[in-house]
Design a protein around this motif. Structure first.
Motif, PDB file in Angstrom:
ATOM      1  N   PHE A   1       0.837  -1.183   0.017  1.00 36.60           N
ATOM      2  CA  PHE A   1      -0.125   0.040  -0.084  1.00 36.60           C
ATOM      3  C   PHE A   1       0.995   1.307  -0.128  1.00 36.60           C
ATOM      4  O   PHE A   1       0.350   2.423   0.100  1.00 36.60           O
ATOM      5  CB  PHE A   1      -1.069  -0.035   1.162  1.00 36.60           C
ATOM      6  CG  PHE A   1      -2.030  -1.002   1.225  1.00 36.60           C
ATOM      7  CD1 PHE A   1      -2.894  -1.086  -0.221  1.00 36.60           C
ATOM      8  CD2 PHE A   1      -2.305  -1.854   2.322  1.00 36.60           C
ATOM      9  CE1 PHE A   1      -3.926  -1.990   0.078  1.00 36.60           C
ATOM     10  CE2 PHE A   1      -3.304  -2.894   2.045  1.00 36.60           C
ATOM     11  CZ  PHE A   1      -4.167  -2.638   0.882  1.00 36.60           C
TER      12      PHE A   1
ATOM     13  N   PHE B   1       2.803   2.387   2.429  1.00 41.03           N
ATOM     14  CA  PHE B   1       2.742   3.013   3.748  1.00 41.03           C
ATOM     15  C   PHE B   1       4.008   2.867   4.341  1.00 41.03           C
ATOM     16  O   PHE B   1       4.222   3.848   5.151  1.00 41.03           O
ATOM     17  CB  PHE B   1       1.544   2.313   4.617  1.00 41.03           C
ATOM     18  CG  PHE B   1       0.238   2.372   4.248  1.00 41.03           C
ATOM     19  CD1 PHE B   1      -0.259   3.232   3.485  1.00 41.03           C
ATOM     20  CD2 PHE B   1      -0.860   1.412   5.031  1.00 41.03           C
ATOM     21  CE1 PHE B   1      -1.532   3.434   3.129  1.00 41.03           C
ATOM     22  CE2 PHE B   1      -1.922   1.513   4.533  1.00 41.03           C
ATOM     23  CZ  PHE B   1      -2.492   2.578   3.567  1.00 41.03           C
TER      24      PHE B   1
ATOM     25  N   ARG C   1      -1.383   3.577  -6.551  1.00 41.67           N
ATOM     26  CA  ARG C   1      -2.797   3.161  -6.203  1.00 41.67           C
ATOM     27  C   ARG C   1      -3.708   2.570  -7.264  1.00 41.67           C
ATOM     28  O   ARG C   1      -4.710   1.846  -7.173  1.00 41.67           O
ATOM     29  CB  ARG C   1      -3.538   4.319  -5.478  1.00 41.67           C
ATOM     30  CG  ARG C   1      -3.222   4.544  -4.185  1.00 41.67           C
ATOM     31  CD  ARG C   1      -3.941   5.759  -3.536  1.00 41.67           C
ATOM     32  NE  ARG C   1      -3.160   6.124  -2.315  1.00 41.67           N
ATOM     33  CZ  ARG C   1      -3.692   6.903  -1.481  1.00 41.67           C
ATOM     34  NH1 ARG C   1      -4.691   7.570  -1.733  1.00 41.67           N
ATOM     35  NH2 ARG C   1      -2.754   7.336  -0.382  1.00 41.67           N
TER      36      ARG C   1
ATOM     37  N   VAL D   1      -1.822  -1.224  -7.360  1.00 46.69           N
ATOM     38  CA  VAL D   1      -2.137  -2.018  -6.354  1.00 46.69           C
ATOM     39  C   VAL D   1      -3.199  -1.231  -5.661  1.00 46.69           C
ATOM     40  O   VAL D   1      -3.074  -0.333  -5.146  1.00 46.69           O
ATOM     41  CB  VAL D   1      -1.088  -2.007  -4.994  1.00 46.69           C
ATOM     42  CG1 VAL D   1      -1.389  -2.785  -4.147  1.00 46.69           C
ATOM     43  CG2 VAL D   1       0.242  -2.649  -5.660  1.00 46.69           C
ATOM     44  N   SER D   2      -4.224  -1.657  -5.355  1.00 50.04           N
ATOM     45  CA  SER D   2      -5.397  -1.075  -4.807  1.00 50.04           C
ATOM     46  C   SER D   2      -6.088  -2.009  -4.063  1.00 50.04           C
ATOM     47  O   SER D   2      -5.986  -3.207  -4.222  1.00 50.04           O
ATOM     48  CB  SER D   2      -6.530  -0.609  -6.189  1.00 50.04           C
ATOM     49  OG  SER D   2      -6.869   0.536  -5.611  1.00 50.04           O
ATOM     50  N   GLY D   3      -6.561  -1.771  -2.790  1.00 52.37           N
ATOM     51  CA  GLY D   3      -7.184  -2.764  -1.812  1.00 52.37           C
ATOM     52  C   GLY D   3      -7.837  -2.141  -0.764  1.00 52.37           C
ATOM     53  O   GLY D   3      -8.427  -1.034  -0.730  1.00 52.37           O
TER      54      GLY D   3
ATOM     55  N   PRO E   1      -7.124  -1.882   2.926  1.00 52.74           N
ATOM     56  CA  PRO E   1      -6.094  -1.992   4.328  1.00 52.74           C
ATOM     57  C   PRO E   1      -7.302  -2.367   5.456  1.00 52.74           C
ATOM     58  O   PRO E   1      -8.713  -1.999   5.450  1.00 52.74           O
ATOM     59  CB  PRO E   1      -5.716  -0.722   4.373  1.00 52.74           C
ATOM     60  CG  PRO E   1      -6.129   0.144   3.337  1.00 52.74           C
ATOM     61  CD  PRO E   1      -7.174  -0.435   2.525  1.00 52.74           C
TER      62      PRO E   1
ATOM     63  N   HIS F   1      -7.446  -1.063   8.179  1.00 50.78           N
ATOM     64  CA  HIS F   1      -8.240  -0.131   8.789  1.00 50.78           C
ATOM     65  C   HIS F   1      -8.446   1.022   7.658  1.00 50.78           C
ATOM     66  O   HIS F   1      -7.569   2.075   7.718  1.00 50.78           O
ATOM     67  CB  HIS F   1      -7.542   0.437  10.081  1.00 50.78           C
ATOM     68  CG  HIS F   1      -7.083  -0.552  11.138  1.00 50.78           C
ATOM     69  ND1 HIS F   1      -8.397  -1.207  11.835  1.00 50.78           N
ATOM     70  CD2 HIS F   1      -6.095  -1.218  11.327  1.00 50.78           C
ATOM     71  CE1 HIS F   1      -7.844  -2.012  12.518  1.00 50.78           C
ATOM     72  NE2 HIS F   1      -6.479  -1.968  12.376  1.00 50.78           N
ATOM     73  N   PRO F   2      -9.277   0.805   6.745  1.00 51.81           N
ATOM     74  CA  PRO F   2      -9.313   2.111   5.769  1.00 51.81           C
ATOM     75  C   PRO F   2     -10.048   3.232   6.508  1.00 51.81           C
ATOM     76  O   PRO F   2     -11.262   3.290   6.555  1.00 51.81           O
ATOM     77  CB  PRO F   2     -10.352   1.144   4.842  1.00 51.81           C
ATOM     78  CG  PRO F   2     -11.203   0.283   5.407  1.00 51.81           C
ATOM     79  CD  PRO F   2     -10.255  -0.036   6.676  1.00 51.81           C
ATOM     80  N   HIS F   3      -9.297   4.229   6.708  1.00 52.87           N
ATOM     81  CA  HIS F   3      -9.839   5.365   7.328  1.00 52.87           C
ATOM     82  C   HIS F   3      -9.692   6.391   6.052  1.00 52.87           C
ATOM     83  O   HIS F   3      -9.890   7.656   6.777  1.00 52.87           O
ATOM     84  CB  HIS F   3      -9.029   5.726   8.517  1.00 52.87           C
ATOM     85  CG  HIS F   3      -7.446   5.937   8.282  1.00 52.87           C
ATOM     86  ND1 HIS F   3      -6.695   4.911   8.639  1.00 52.87           N
ATOM     87  CD2 HIS F   3      -6.590   6.942   7.971  1.00 52.87           C
ATOM     88  CE1 HIS F   3      -5.526   5.328   8.452  1.00 52.87           C
ATOM     89  NE2 HIS F   3      -5.510   6.664   7.917  1.00 52.87           N
ATOM     90  N   LEU F   4      -9.684   6.416   5.221  1.00 55.90           N
ATOM     91  CA  LEU F   4      -9.525   7.410   4.096  1.00 55.90           C
ATOM     92  C   LEU F   4     -11.134   7.632   3.696  1.00 55.90           C
ATOM     93  O   LEU F   4     -11.576   7.461   2.565  1.00 55.90           O
ATOM     94  CB  LEU F   4      -8.954   6.940   2.798  1.00 55.90           C
ATOM     95  CG  LEU F   4      -8.832   8.013   1.522  1.00 55.90           C
ATOM     96  CD1 LEU F   4      -7.661   8.915   1.757  1.00 55.90           C
ATOM     97  CD2 LEU F   4      -8.550   7.306   0.372  1.00 55.90           C
TER      98      LEU F   4
ATOM     99  N   ARG G   1     -13.905   1.289  -4.281  1.00 50.21           N
ATOM    100  CA  ARG G   1     -12.939   2.357  -4.976  1.00 50.21           C
ATOM    101  C   ARG G   1     -11.772   1.421  -5.711  1.00 50.21           C
ATOM    102  O   ARG G   1     -11.384   1.867  -6.592  1.00 50.21           O
ATOM    103  CB  ARG G   1     -12.510   3.003  -3.565  1.00 50.21           C
ATOM    104  CG  ARG G   1     -11.571   4.195  -4.180  1.00 50.21           C
ATOM    105  CD  ARG G   1     -11.555   5.221  -2.824  1.00 50.21           C
ATOM    106  NE  ARG G   1     -10.950   4.375  -1.600  1.00 50.21           N
ATOM    107  CZ  ARG G   1     -10.986   5.050  -0.408  1.00 50.21           C
ATOM    108  NH1 ARG G   1     -11.847   6.146  -0.227  1.00 50.21           N
ATOM    109  NH2 ARG G   1     -10.484   4.299   0.542  1.00 50.21           N
TER     110      ARG G   1
HETATM  111  P1  ADP Z   1      -2.225   9.556   5.767  1.00 52.08           P
HETATM  112  O1  ADP Z   1      -3.561   9.246   5.999  1.00 52.08           O
HETATM  113  O2  ADP Z   1      -1.255   9.635   6.755  1.00 52.08           O
HETATM  114  O3  ADP Z   1      -2.166  10.732   4.564  1.00 52.08           O
HETATM  115  P2  ADP Z   1      -1.623   7.733   3.583  1.00 52.08           P
HETATM  116  O4  ADP Z   1      -1.516   8.934   2.574  1.00 52.08           O
HETATM  117  O5  ADP Z   1      -0.521   6.630   3.399  1.00 52.08           O
HETATM  118  O6  ADP Z   1      -1.665   8.213   4.994  1.00 52.08           O
HETATM  119  O7  ADP Z   1      -2.977   7.151   3.166  1.00 52.08           O
HETATM  120  C1  ADP Z   1      -4.340   7.784   3.777  1.00 52.08           C
HETATM  121  C2  ADP Z   1      -5.339   6.490   3.619  1.00 52.08           C
HETATM  122  O8  ADP Z   1      -5.789   6.029   2.367  1.00 52.08           O
HETATM  123  C3  ADP Z   1      -4.591   5.044   4.282  1.00 52.08           C
HETATM  124  O9  ADP Z   1      -5.225   5.283   5.493  1.00 52.08           O
HETATM  125  C4  ADP Z   1      -5.499   3.922   3.591  1.00 52.08           C
HETATM  126  O10 ADP Z   1      -6.585   3.680   4.226  1.00 52.08           O
HETATM  127  C5  ADP Z   1      -5.910   4.774   2.071  1.00 52.08           C
HETATM  128  N1  ADP Z   1      -5.124   4.001   1.173  1.00 52.08           N
HETATM  129  C6  ADP Z   1      -3.921   4.404   0.774  1.00 52.08           C
HETATM  130  N2  ADP Z   1      -3.821   3.594  -0.260  1.00 52.08           N
HETATM  131  C7  ADP Z   1      -4.553   2.899  -0.531  1.00 52.08           C
HETATM  132  C8  ADP Z   1      -5.063   1.763  -1.457  1.00 52.08           C
HETATM  133  N3  ADP Z   1      -4.004   1.308  -2.146  1.00 52.08           N
HETATM  134  N4  ADP Z   1      -6.292   1.291  -1.375  1.00 52.08           N
HETATM  135  C9  ADP Z   1      -7.240   1.624  -0.355  1.00 52.08           C
HETATM  136  N5  ADP Z   1      -6.891   2.682   0.034  1.00 52.08           N
HETATM  137  C10 ADP Z   1      -5.712   2.946   0.371  1.00 52.08           C
END
Ligand code: ADP
Ligand code: ADP
Length: 230
Positions: free
Chosen positions: A52, A54, A78, A81-83, A85, A87-90, A154
């Motif tokens: 991901f 991270f 993204r 590789v998409s997926g 996570p 704890h998907p908090h986005l 997504r």
């Molecule tokens: P931050 O919240 O510190 O900006 P990141 O930019 O690494 O952290 O990612 C933000 C959020 O995006 C992550 O918490 C994750 O849930 C989501 N995310 C990142 N990459 C992916 C992905 N490939 N697929 C789905 N969700 C993702």
């Protein structure tokens, strides 16, 4: 090229820490459905976090469709590789806004289509505002399962050839895990899938299982063969 090719991957969280990933090798063929299993602390989430983007590995190579993961920008990653996570908090804004992050030009028709594929269409239709319904900060107005389905929707909107699913059924009650996992695999279609899970009960749908212990793959094979051994 394969969907995913990992060689000698090494990650540790501090210079004096033990290796969370300690020379991990793993291949996923195009369209192959792979599970990565192992005890708690074996490095599964660390592997997902690398995919991901991270965290960056300390050593080793990760190639997606023949392209080095570290040579592409995080945003571009993204789309390969998409997926989902763990704890998907986005999640902020409307259902539509969350989906358009993956594909800004998607029509409402395409969004409803993907919501159907992850079986979220009924829930979204029932929310006030439908596609315009606000999911709340970090998706607090959605259940855990709905968040994971939205995250998968997504992911499906992207052109990703590899879907990484990190414990995608962790928030669900045991009775619905089978059905949701089957849905996820159906929705993935022709795409390759790397499923990270500690749940050994639901692997029969996968083509290959890789067992990770102490940051390395110690066994790999078809689910029936591996599970028969112990
Ligand atoms: P931050 O919240 O510190 O900006 P990141 O930019 O690494 O952290 O990612 C933000 C959020 O995006 C992550 O918490 C994750 O849930 C989501 N995310 C990142 N990459 C992916 C992905 N490939 N697929 C789905 N969700 C993702
Ligand atoms: P799994 O997902 O299989 O339970 P993890 O990838 O979470 O395994 O953990 C692998 C190793 O890395 C463990 O020893 C764990 O304690 C360590 N680890 C995981 N995340 C962190 C972190 N954020 N900081 C420090 N150590 C971590």
């Amino acid at each position: 090229p394969g969907a995913l090719r990992i060689r000698d991957l090494r990650v540790r969280y501090a210079p004096d820490a033990t290796w969370a990933l300690d020379g991990l090798d793993l291949d996923v063929a195009p369209g192959e459905k792979v599970a990565v299993v192992g005890p708690s602390g074996s490095g599964k989430s660390t592997l997902a976090a690398v995919l991901f983007r991270f965290l960056d590995p300390d050593a080793g190579t990760v190639e997606i469709g023949g392209t080095s993961l570290t040579s592409v920008a995080a945003d571009a990653a993204r789309t390969v590789v998409s997926g989902v996570p763990q704890h998907p908090h986005l999640f902020t804004g409307s259902v539509r806004a969350n989906l358009l992050l993956a594909r800004p030009d998607a029509t409402d028709e395409a969004l409803w289509d993907v919501l159907r594929r992850v079986r979220l269409d009924g829930d979204v239709a029932a929310m006030p505002g439908g596609l315009d319904a606000d999911v709340g900060e970090h998706g607090e107005r959605l259940s855990g399962g709905m968040r994971q389905r939205l995250a998968l929707g997504r992911a499906l909107l992207t052109d990703a050839t590899l879907l990484v699913l990190d414990e995608p059924t962790a928030h669900l009650d045991p009775d619905t895990r089978d059905a949701v996992l089957a849905d996820l695999l159906d929705a993935a279609g022709e795409r390759a899938v790397l499923l990270v899970t500690h749940d050994l009960e639901r692997l029969d749908r996968m083509d290959t299982v890789h067992v990770v212990v102490d940051g390395r793959v110690v066994q790999r094979g078809r689910p029936a063969d591996l599970l028969a051994r112990d």
